[in-house]
Design an enzyme around this catalytic site. Structure first.
Site, mmCIF file in Angstrom:
data_model
loop_
_atom_site.group_PDB
_atom_site.id
_atom_site.type_symbol
_atom_site.label_atom_id
_atom_site.label_comp_id
_atom_site.label_asym_id
_atom_site.label_seq_id
_atom_site.Cartn_x
_atom_site.Cartn_y
_atom_site.Cartn_z
ATOM 1 N N ASP A 1 0.862 -1.183 0.000
ATOM 2 C CA ASP A 1 0.000 0.000 0.000
ATOM 3 C C ASP A 1 0.894 1.226 0.000
ATOM 4 O OD1 ASP A 1 -2.702 1.305 0.461
ATOM 5 O OD2 ASP A 1 -1.578 2.065 2.179
ATOM 6 N N GLU B 1 -1.744 -0.809 -5.938
ATOM 7 C CA GLU B 1 -2.938 -0.158 -6.454
ATOM 8 C C GLU B 1 -2.596 0.673 -7.677
ATOM 9 O OE1 GLU B 1 -6.274 1.698 -3.544
ATOM 10 O OE2 GLU B 1 -4.220 1.703 -2.864
ATOM 11 N N CYS C 1 -12.613 -5.180 4.963
ATOM 12 C CA CYS C 1 -11.986 -5.896 6.071
ATOM 13 C C CYS C 1 -11.271 -7.124 5.501
ATOM 14 C CB CYS C 1 -13.050 -6.313 7.084
ATOM 15 S SG CYS C 1 -12.432 -7.491 8.300
ATOM 16 N N CYS D 1 -12.900 -10.593 7.026
ATOM 17 C CA CYS D 1 -14.213 -11.141 6.661
ATOM 18 C C CYS D 1 -14.766 -10.595 5.342
ATOM 19 C CB CYS D 1 -15.219 -10.883 7.781
ATOM 20 S SG CYS D 1 -15.753 -9.167 7.886
ATOM 21 N N CYS E 1 -13.570 -3.637 12.541
ATOM 22 C CA CYS E 1 -14.619 -4.083 11.623
ATOM 23 C C CYS E 1 -15.924 -4.277 12.396
ATOM 24 C CB CYS E 1 -14.196 -5.379 10.941
ATOM 25 S SG CYS E 1 -15.516 -6.100 9.939
ATOM 26 N N CYS F 1 -16.976 -8.370 12.034
ATOM 27 C CA CYS F 1 -16.280 -9.461 12.719
ATOM 28 C C CYS F 1 -15.451 -8.986 13.913
ATOM 29 C CB CYS F 1 -15.398 -10.244 11.746
ATOM 30 S SG CYS F 1 -13.920 -9.360 11.238
ATOM 31 N N ASP G 1 -3.378 0.941 6.777
ATOM 32 C CA ASP G 1 -2.500 0.652 5.642
ATOM 33 C C ASP G 1 -2.148 -0.827 5.530
ATOM 34 O OD1 ASP G 1 -2.621 3.351 5.195
ATOM 35 O OD2 ASP G 1 -0.691 3.796 6.148
HETATM 36 ZN ZN LIG Z 1 -14.376 -8.035 9.371
#
Ligand SMILES: [Zn+2]
Length: 423
Positions: A202, A286, A339, A342, A358, A361, A368
């Site tokens: 990243d 990216e 996330c 999950c 998150c 979860c 980052d």
């Molecule tokens: Zn999650």
């Protein structure tokens, strides 16, 4: 990709940058050549614009192109601009080729519309050769067409076993000194890694790079210190009387500091990209819309300092040399908001939020690192586009004036492994 353990041999293009020792006559001649290159660029840009408007008014007229402009200038320069004849004939030709390349970058959407070059605002540079066979090197001497022998500060560093073949030479002045960037094709062999290791990277503003294994790389520390010094010098420069001796002196000081900053930045990027290319067989990054981000004035300074384009360019050719691959995720992939535990997408995540939990979860994320892990996971997923990019497809630094990076004839690889020779 090659089989495990088998040595792969190829020819690659690389660039060696050497400081030159010039005498007074050569120094003046170099300045004149740089002036002729700049004049030719501006002349061709002017013609390009008027030929383009003529074409729009009347479609029967041809669109401008660099080959036609080179022929046009060649036909008139002896009578219209006789002072051009003191430069090697390649100088105006290569300048117009550069303009053609700049327009190509513009039409491909990766560079701005080419500008006229002002004498005090552009780097002095020119290309005196017309390719292999039109210049040569003997020990520490470089022979250029029409200019003759010029002394180099060091030898070309590639020994005979690598069968170096000279491709091109670009002369430029940096902080008062002349340098030659010599593009050379050499033998290159490597053994592909037996195991596959994929890293997600990243790229950021706070840290230069964050890896999916949790490591972070800040930019070189001395960069910030020197940037502050630069700002101070520029303020005091603005207060000095125009045309005065003090103003000229402070301009030279600023140019020198600019050169140092460029070198520090380049060194930091080289260390990082070399480390990444040695460790990973594939790296996923990216596709940053750097042009879009540049429009945001707060981010733009930090981003241009970090040199994202340069990072991508270096990483691409270094991975390729070691049999690895650079992969670029789709520009609209929300690497930060998803996330990595999950796969739930967070609703909002402002840039100021550096860590988050998150809602689905309960996993805690460093912003980052989470983004880097998501990028890494893309390499194995089939439902999202990750494009491998080659070094030739990579964007350049964006100034449209980098004539030394040309694909090698035998294999489509390139890179400029620039060796700094300045103090
Ligand atoms: Zn999650």
């Amino acid at each position: 990709m090659a089989l495990d353990g088998a040595m792969v041999s190829t020819r690659i293009m690389t660039v060696h940058r050497v400081a030159l020792d010039v005498n007074k006559t050569q120094d003046e001649l170099f300045s004149q050549c740089a002036g002729i290159a700049r004049f030719s660029w501006n002349w061709a840009l002017d013609r390009w614009k008027s030929q383009y408007s003529a074409h729009r008014a009347d479609n029967a007229l041809p669109k401008p192109n660099e080959a036609a402009l080179r022929r046009e200038l060649n036909a008139i320069k002896g009578t219209e601009y006789p002072w051009m004849l003191q430069a090697p004939k390649a100088v105006p030709q290569q300048a117009i080729k550069n303009l053609g390349a700049a327009f190509k970058g513009f039409f491909a959407g990766r560079a701005r519309y080419p500008n006229f070059k002002a004498k005090d605002r552009c780097r002095e540079s020119f290309r005196p050769d017309n390719g292999p066979g039109t210049f040569r090197i003997e020990g520490r001497r470089l022979k250029l067409p029409r200019i003759g022998w010029v002394r180099m500060r060091e030898d070309l560093r590639f020994g005979p076993d690598r069968e170096p073949a000279l491709k091109s030479v670009t002369i430029s002045r940096e902080a008062g000194r002349w340098f030659a960037a010599i593009a050379v094709e050499i033998n290159h062999s490597f053994t592909p890694r037996p195991d596959e290791e994929v890293l997600g990277v990243d790229l950021g503003v706070t840290d230069l790079a964050t890896l999916s294994d949790g490591r972070k790389f800040a930019g070189p520390k001395s960069l910030g210190r020197n940037l502050k010094r630069l700002a101070r010098l520029q303020r005091s420069h603005a207060r000095k009387a125009k045309g005065g001796k003090n103003r000229a002196r402070s301009r030279a000081k600023i140019a020198k500091l600019h050169a140092r900053i460029r070198n520090i930045r380049q060194d930091g990027l080289h260390k990082l990209t070399t480390g990444l290319a040695r460790k990973a067989s594939a790296v996923v990054i990216e596709d940053l819309n750097v042009r879009g981000m540049m429009a945001n004035r707060h981010l733009s300074r930090a981003i241009s300092d970090m040199g994202f384009y340069e990072f991508r360019r270096q990483l691409s050719y270094k991975l390729e040399r070691l049999g690895g691959a650079l992969m670029v995720a789709d520009r609209f992939y929300a690497s930060s908001k998803i996330c990595s535990a999950c796969n739930t997408k967070a609703e909002t995540l402002p840039l100021s939020v550096r860590s988050w939990t998150c809602a689905n979860c309960g996993a805690q994320h460093d912003r980052d690192v989470n983004a880097a892990i998501n990028l890494k996971n893309l390499a194995g997923s089939e439902d999202f586009a990750v494009r491998p990019v080659t070094a030739c497809g990579a964007e350049g630094s964006g100034d449209g004036n980098d004539p030394v990076t040309k694909p090698a004839a035998s294999k489509q690889e390139l890179g400029s492994d620039q060796k700094r020779s300045s103090p």
